[in-house]
Design an enzyme around this catalytic site. Structure first.
Site, short mmCIF file in Angstrom:
data_model
loop_
_atom_site.label_atom_id
_atom_site.label_comp_id
_atom_site.label_asym_id
_atom_site.label_seq_id
_atom_site.Cartn_x
_atom_site.Cartn_y
_atom_site.Cartn_z
CB THR A 220 44.26 43.10 38.79
OG1 THR A 220 43.18 42.23 39.12
CG2 THR A 220 45.56 42.45 39.23
NE ARG A 248 37.18 35.09 41.45
CZ ARG A 248 37.96 36.00 40.86
NH1 ARG A 248 38.65 36.85 41.58
NH2 ARG A 248 38.04 36.04 39.55
CB VAL A 249 41.57 32.47 45.20
CG1 VAL A 249 42.94 32.90 44.73
CG2 VAL A 249 41.47 32.54 46.72
N GLY A 250 41.03 34.44 42.48
CA GLY A 250 41.18 34.51 41.03
C GLY A 250 42.58 34.14 40.59
CG ASP A 251 43.96 36.18 37.14
OD1 ASP A 251 43.24 36.80 37.95
OD2 ASP A 251 44.39 36.70 36.08
CB THR A 271 44.31 43.31 34.65
OG1 THR A 271 44.31 43.76 33.30
CG2 THR A 271 45.49 43.91 35.38
N GLY A 272 41.97 41.35 34.46
CA GLY A 272 40.78 40.88 33.76
C GLY A 272 40.22 39.62 34.40
N GLY A 274 39.77 36.52 35.93
CA GLY A 274 40.74 35.57 36.43
C GLY A 274 40.44 34.14 36.05
N1 GLY Z 1 42.23 39.24 37.61
C1 GLY Z 1 41.70 39.50 38.87
C2 GLY Z 1 40.71 38.50 39.31
O1 GLY Z 1 40.05 37.87 38.50
O2 GLY Z 1 40.58 38.32 40.51
#
Ligand code: GLY
Length: 372
Positions: A220, A248-251, A271-272, A274
């Site tokens: 990210t 899938r949606v992350g953070d 980042t990392g 999510g």
């Molecule tokens: N931090 C990016 C994700 O997990 O999608």
């Protein structure tokens, strides 16, 4: 090694480079006004913000800082900065050429927040547009909403005049997906329970084999800035978790998770992994802790301690019983105090009057996320 930074060269390059389209070309670069006691202008980002240039001379943080120093809108400057990374296929964790989902489709997430205007916008599961941060900014500018997703986000982008492409894969991202598919799906189908563990294991084995950058499984870019007037903004953009289940949606596009900005307090983005961040809405937490008086670094370390405490499932722990993933936060106090913190040692990018540089984060835990 980066050469020592020359401020005059940097501003000249900024006026001539990628940002030129957004800047009046005839205007000479101006030295910043002398400031007494006001905020110190600064841009902070994940380390890829001081690595990729998309064939130009400036990295994301250098571009954003130069545009900010010329008096441009802080969010516009940050988005122009992350556009460099989104458009550069060499960063396979963001925008064009980002690692695709489990079906081989690049799905992008992004959000942005404008501190002074107290407005925000985001997109998730967006396909076909190289610069999701620009679409997130358009959601902020042109709608009453904060988040558009999937095909309807793409339709909105088309209506806003964005070019929609059939496929954002590059040969690199496609070949990595084929290799992942070969490792995860040798018999074509796995039962769903085994599949997510097999997916992670295949991704990690590709990191070990040097086919993927370990930071790019959840790669990210987050970029936050404050100008001399104390205007704080931020943007986060990503192709999300490599080989994710479609949808899938992350953070990254979620306000409070992948990014949070409060103009009076500061900004934090991530980042990392999510899922670890979403569980505690860590960016919001960090800004709230700063509001209560914690320094940016201390607020970030507290959020990391909570992530560690909330990580109890065996599949998420390494042999030492610690999280087997990384999460990093890029934090900015409203007066211009930057801090980069992470569960395990990582790096972050910063640009101020001294120029762009990459620095080590403050790590909560020793060693590596993955046991050797
Ligand atoms: N931090 C990016 C994700 O997990 O999608």
């Amino acid at each position: 090694m980066r050469t020592p930074f020359d401020r005059r060269d940097f501003l000249t390059a900024a006026a001539a480079g990628l940002g030129a389209a957004a800047l009046p070309a005839a205007q000479p670069a101006q030295a910043p006004a002398v400031r007494r006691g006001g905020p110190s202008p600064v841009v902070i980002a994940s380390a890829n913000g001081n690595r990729f240039t998309h064939g130009g001379s400036l990295t994301c943080v250098a571009q954003a800082f130069a545009l900010m120093e010329k008096g441009g809108d802080v969010l516009e400057a940050l988005v122009a900065g992350v556009n460099i990374v989104e458009l550069d296929p060499l960063d396979d964790s963001v925008g064009y050429g980002g690692l695709p989902n489990a079906e081989g489709v690049v799905q992008l997430d992004s959000c942005c927040m404008h501190g002074p205007l107290k407005r925000a916008g985001g997109v998730a599961c967006l396909e076909g547009i190289r610069t999701p941060s620009r679409v997130a900014q358009a959601v902020m500018q042109h709608t009453d909403h904060h988040l558009l997703v999937g095909r309807d986000a793409q339709a909105f982008a088309r209506q806003m005049g964005f070019t929609v492409e059939a496929d954002l894969n590059t040969e690199h991202s496609r070949s990595r997906w084929r290799e992942w598919k070969r490792r995860v799906d040798p018999e074509h189908w796995l039962d769903p329970a085994k599949r997510s563990a097999a997916s992670l294991a295949a991704g990690l084995s590709m990191v070990r084999d040097g086919l993927l950058d370990g930071e790019h499984l959840y790669g990210t870019i987050n970029c936050n800035g404050v100008n001399a007037k104390g205007e704080v903004c931020g943007v986060t953009t990503t192709s999300g978790l490599a080989w994710k289940i479609p949808g899938r949606v992350g953070d990254s596009p979620i306000l409070g998770a992948g990014l949070y900005v409060d103009n009076a307090v500061g900004a934090a983005g991530s980042t990392g992994r999510g899922e670890a961040n979403l569980y505690g809405l860590s960016s919001f937490l960090i800004v709230e802790l700063m509001r209560r008086g914690l320094r940016p670094k201390d607020a970030g370390m507290e959020a990391l301690r909570r992530i560690k405490a909330n990580t109890v499932e065996k599949r998420l722990l390494n042999r030492r019983g610690l999280p087997n993933f990384n999460v990093a936060f890029y934090i900015l106090g409203a007066q211009g105090e930057p801090a980069g913190v992470s569960l395990y040692g990582s790096r972050y990018a910063v640009c101020d009057a001294q120029g762009p540089r990459t620095l080590p984060t403050e790590a909560l835990l020793e060693g590596k996320a993955l046991d050797d």
